[in-house]
Design a protein around this motif. Structure first.
Motif, PDB file in Angstrom:
ATOM      1  N   SER A  10      33.239  52.278  45.325  1.00 11.90           N
ATOM      2  CA  SER A  10      33.175  53.034  46.888  1.00 11.90           C
ATOM      3  C   SER A  10      32.737  51.905  48.012  1.00 11.90           C
ATOM      4  O   SER A  10      31.678  51.167  47.488  1.00 11.90           O
ATOM      5  CB  SER A  10      31.959  54.420  46.840  1.00 11.90           C
ATOM      6  N   VAL A  11      33.356  51.988  48.914  1.00 10.48           N
ATOM      7  CA  VAL A  11      33.362  51.035  49.941  1.00 10.48           C
ATOM      8  C   VAL A  11      33.225  51.611  51.199  1.00 10.48           C
ATOM      9  O   VAL A  11      33.928  52.826  51.374  1.00 10.48           O
ATOM     10  CB  VAL A  11      34.150  49.777  49.764  1.00 10.48           C
ATOM     11  N   GLN A  12      32.778  50.975  52.270  1.00  7.59           N
ATOM     12  CA  GLN A  12      32.803  51.509  53.564  1.00  7.59           C
ATOM     13  C   GLN A  12      34.435  51.242  54.246  1.00  7.59           C
ATOM     14  O   GLN A  12      34.918  50.008  53.862  1.00  7.59           O
ATOM     15  CB  GLN A  12      31.895  51.199  54.645  1.00  7.59           C
ATOM     16  N   ALA A  13      34.751  51.765  55.155  1.00  6.99           N
ATOM     17  CA  ALA A  13      36.113  51.463  56.133  1.00  6.99           C
ATOM     18  C   ALA A  13      35.957  49.893  56.345  1.00  6.99           C
ATOM     19  O   ALA A  13      34.693  49.530  56.806  1.00  6.99           O
ATOM     20  CB  ALA A  13      36.285  52.274  57.017  1.00  6.99           C
ATOM     21  N   GLY A  14      36.889  49.068  56.157  1.00  4.66           N
ATOM     22  CA  GLY A  14      36.912  47.714  56.492  1.00  4.66           C
ATOM     23  C   GLY A  14      36.501  46.850  55.363  1.00  4.66           C
ATOM     24  O   GLY A  14      36.462  45.437  55.676  1.00  4.66           O
ATOM     25  N   GLY A  15      36.152  47.455  54.454  1.00  3.00           N
ATOM     26  CA  GLY A  15      35.748  46.583  53.197  1.00  3.00           C
ATOM     27  C   GLY A  15      36.703  46.194  52.300  1.00  3.00           C
ATOM     28  O   GLY A  15      37.907  46.273  52.721  1.00  3.00           O
ATOM     29  N   SER A  16      36.393  45.476  51.251  1.00  3.71           N
ATOM     30  CA  SER A  16      37.434  45.015  50.335  1.00  3.71           C
ATOM     31  C   SER A  16      37.110  45.435  48.804  1.00  3.71           C
ATOM     32  O   SER A  16      35.800  45.374  48.428  1.00  3.71           O
ATOM     33  CB  SER A  16      37.432  43.625  50.481  1.00  3.71           C
ATOM     34  N   LEU A  17      38.038  45.337  48.039  1.00  4.33           N
ATOM     35  CA  LEU A  17      37.856  45.729  46.570  1.00  4.33           C
ATOM     36  C   LEU A  17      39.358  44.801  46.136  1.00  4.33           C
ATOM     37  O   LEU A  17      40.188  44.749  46.327  1.00  4.33           O
ATOM     38  CB  LEU A  17      37.885  47.151  46.309  1.00  4.33           C
ATOM     39  N   ARG A  18      38.848  44.493  44.690  1.00  2.66           N
ATOM     40  CA  ARG A  18      39.964  43.782  43.883  1.00  2.66           C
ATOM     41  C   ARG A  18      40.093  44.559  42.723  1.00  2.66           C
ATOM     42  O   ARG A  18      39.022  44.569  41.864  1.00  2.66           O
ATOM     43  CB  ARG A  18      39.753  42.448  43.578  1.00  2.66           C
ATOM     44  N   LEU A  19      41.131  45.252  42.518  1.00  2.00           N
ATOM     45  CA  LEU A  19      41.347  46.017  41.430  1.00  2.00           C
ATOM     46  C   LEU A  19      42.033  44.742  40.242  1.00  2.00           C
ATOM     47  O   LEU A  19      42.841  44.092  40.637  1.00  2.00           O
ATOM     48  CB  LEU A  19      42.366  46.908  41.465  1.00  2.00           C
ATOM     49  N   SER A  20      41.676  45.045  38.895  1.00  2.00           N
ATOM     50  CA  SER A  20      42.512  44.192  37.657  1.00  2.00           C
ATOM     51  C   SER A  20      43.056  45.405  36.912  1.00  2.00           C
ATOM     52  O   SER A  20      42.730  46.581  36.632  1.00  2.00           O
ATOM     53  CB  SER A  20      41.147  43.433  37.068  1.00  2.00           C
ATOM     54  N   GLY A  25      47.988  44.218  23.472  1.00  2.00           N
ATOM     55  CA  GLY A  25      48.920  44.896  22.694  1.00  2.00           C
ATOM     56  C   GLY A  25      50.037  43.847  22.537  1.00  2.00           C
ATOM     57  O   GLY A  25      50.707  43.749  21.507  1.00  2.00           O
ATOM     58  N   ARG A  26      50.527  43.318  23.701  1.00  2.00           N
ATOM     59  CA  ARG A  26      51.329  42.263  23.629  1.00  2.00           C
ATOM     60  C   ARG A  26      51.492  41.671  24.945  1.00  2.00           C
ATOM     61  O   ARG A  26      51.194  42.197  26.108  1.00  2.00           O
ATOM     62  CB  ARG A  26      53.014  42.764  23.333  1.00  2.00           C
ATOM     63  N   ALA A  27      52.118  40.648  25.098  1.00  2.00           N
ATOM     64  CA  ALA A  27      52.002  39.810  26.523  1.00  2.00           C
ATOM     65  C   ALA A  27      53.112  40.361  27.415  1.00  2.00           C
ATOM     66  O   ALA A  27      54.065  41.176  27.033  1.00  2.00           O
ATOM     67  CB  ALA A  27      52.490  38.337  26.158  1.00  2.00           C
ATOM     68  N   VAL A  28      52.565  40.771  28.603  1.00  2.00           N
ATOM     69  CA  VAL A  28      53.529  41.126  29.558  1.00  2.00           C
ATOM     70  C   VAL A  28      53.879  40.277  30.720  1.00  2.00           C
ATOM     71  O   VAL A  28      54.268  40.488  31.589  1.00  2.00           O
ATOM     72  CB  VAL A  28      52.567  42.241  30.453  1.00  2.00           C
ATOM     73  N   ALA A  48      52.419  49.037  45.406  1.00  2.00           N
ATOM     74  CA  ALA A  48      53.051  47.362  45.208  1.00  2.00           C
ATOM     75  C   ALA A  48      53.444  47.140  43.935  1.00  2.00           C
ATOM     76  O   ALA A  48      53.081  47.633  42.994  1.00  2.00           O
ATOM     77  CB  ALA A  48      51.739  46.533  45.729  1.00  2.00           C
ATOM     78  N   SER A  49      54.282  46.045  44.077  1.00  2.00           N
ATOM     79  CA  SER A  49      54.918  45.680  42.626  1.00  2.00           C
ATOM     80  C   SER A  49      55.081  44.310  42.556  1.00  2.00           C
ATOM     81  O   SER A  49      55.228  43.432  43.763  1.00  2.00           O
ATOM     82  CB  SER A  49      56.297  46.333  42.433  1.00  2.00           C
ATOM     83  N   ILE A  50      55.198  43.592  41.473  1.00  2.00           N
ATOM     84  CA  ILE A  50      55.253  42.232  41.253  1.00  2.00           C
ATOM     85  C   ILE A  50      56.507  41.835  40.229  1.00  2.00           C
ATOM     86  O   ILE A  50      56.348  42.557  38.924  1.00  2.00           O
ATOM     87  CB  ILE A  50      54.111  41.371  41.067  1.00  2.00           C
ATOM     88  N   SER A  51      57.106  41.095  40.380  1.00  2.00           N
ATOM     89  CA  SER A  51      58.145  40.598  39.247  1.00  2.00           C
ATOM     90  C   SER A  51      57.541  39.920  38.155  1.00  2.00           C
ATOM     91  O   SER A  51      56.525  39.274  38.407  1.00  2.00           O
ATOM     92  CB  SER A  51      59.536  39.605  39.880  1.00  2.00           C
ATOM     93  N   TRP A  52      58.269  39.707  37.190  1.00  2.00           N
ATOM     94  CA  TRP A  52      57.498  39.086  36.103  1.00  2.00           C
ATOM     95  C   TRP A  52      57.009  37.538  36.239  1.00  2.00           C
ATOM     96  O   TRP A  52      56.086  37.265  35.812  1.00  2.00           O
ATOM     97  CB  TRP A  52      58.685  38.696  34.873  1.00  2.00           C
ATOM     98  N   SER A  70      48.913  40.213  42.784  1.00  2.00           N
ATOM     99  CA  SER A  70      49.081  39.036  42.142  1.00  2.00           C
ATOM    100  C   SER A  70      49.074  39.068  40.516  1.00  2.00           C
ATOM    101  O   SER A  70      48.695  40.023  40.110  1.00  2.00           O
ATOM    102  CB  SER A  70      48.178  37.851  42.811  1.00  2.00           C
ATOM    103  N   ARG A  71      49.476  38.072  39.685  1.00  2.00           N
ATOM    104  CA  ARG A  71      49.126  38.236  38.307  1.00  2.00           C
ATOM    105  C   ARG A  71      48.986  36.784  37.928  1.00  2.00           C
ATOM    106  O   ARG A  71      49.380  35.827  38.287  1.00  2.00           O
ATOM    107  CB  ARG A  71      50.585  38.682  37.737  1.00  2.00           C
ATOM    108  N   ASP A  72      48.271  36.852  36.700  1.00  2.00           N
ATOM    109  CA  ASP A  72      48.017  35.616  36.144  1.00  2.00           C
ATOM    110  C   ASP A  72      48.371  35.819  34.631  1.00  2.00           C
ATOM    111  O   ASP A  72      47.901  36.526  33.844  1.00  2.00           O
ATOM    112  CB  ASP A  72      46.413  35.503  35.979  1.00  2.00           C
ATOM    113  N   ASN A  73      49.737  35.259  34.234  1.00  2.00           N
ATOM    114  CA  ASN A  73      50.306  35.511  32.905  1.00  2.00           C
ATOM    115  C   ASN A  73      49.693  35.034  31.845  1.00  2.00           C
ATOM    116  O   ASN A  73      49.616  35.597  30.594  1.00  2.00           O
ATOM    117  CB  ASN A  73      51.801  35.149  32.842  1.00  2.00           C
ATOM    118  N   ALA A  74      48.753  33.879  31.974  1.00  2.00           N
ATOM    119  CA  ALA A  74      48.031  33.240  31.050  1.00  2.00           C
ATOM    120  C   ALA A  74      46.834  34.532  30.585  1.00  2.00           C
ATOM    121  O   ALA A  74      46.391  34.378  29.421  1.00  2.00           O
ATOM    122  CB  ALA A  74      47.263  32.137  31.224  1.00  2.00           C
TER     123      ALA A  74
END
Length: 121
Positions: A10-20, A25-28, A48-52, A70-74
């Motif tokens: 929960s955040v107030q308007a104007g705030g930020s969050l980062r979802l992970s 099971g296998r590498a994506v 949003a979407s991101i390519s491999w 964004s993604r971190d494949n490692a």
């Protein structure tokens, strides 16, 4: 493949969050990955979407300029940085993965459980 989304809150308007979204099971690293959301009483919508490789990203018009995928494949993890949050961003956010390297649409192969994001005015 199991996808675990986290980082909501929960955040107030104007705030930020980062979802992970952590995959197990296998590498994506070769998968397209996406974020979707569903607000109460509404249908699930694309965020949003991101390519491999991370070389191609797509955003819903409603979040362009405010959200970054964004993604971190490692680490087998995809992120959604959400800035300048608005009350209308309130929803359950879901991550998804698809075996194709780039994906448009909703028919992803794998879906995680949601994480709640609540933005108050």
């Amino acid at each position: 493949v199991q996808l675990q989304a986290s980082g909501g809150g929960s955040v107030q308007a104007g705030g930020s969050l980062r979802l992970s979204c952590a995959a197990s099971g296998r590498a994506v690293s070769s998968y397209a990955m996406g974020w979707f959301r569903q607000a109460p009483g509404k249908e699930r919508e694309f965020v949003a979407s991101i390519s491999w490789s991370g070389g191609r990203t797509d955003y819903a018009d409603s979040v362009k300029g405010r959200f970054t995928i964004s993604r971190d494949n490692a680490k087998n993890t995809v992120y959604l940085q959400m800035n300048s949050l608005k009350p209308e961003d309130t929803a359950v956010y879901y991550c998804a993965g698809d075996r194709t390297g780039y994906k448009l649409g909703y028919d992803y192969d794998y879906w995680g459980q949601g994480t709640q994001v609540t933005v108050s005015s």
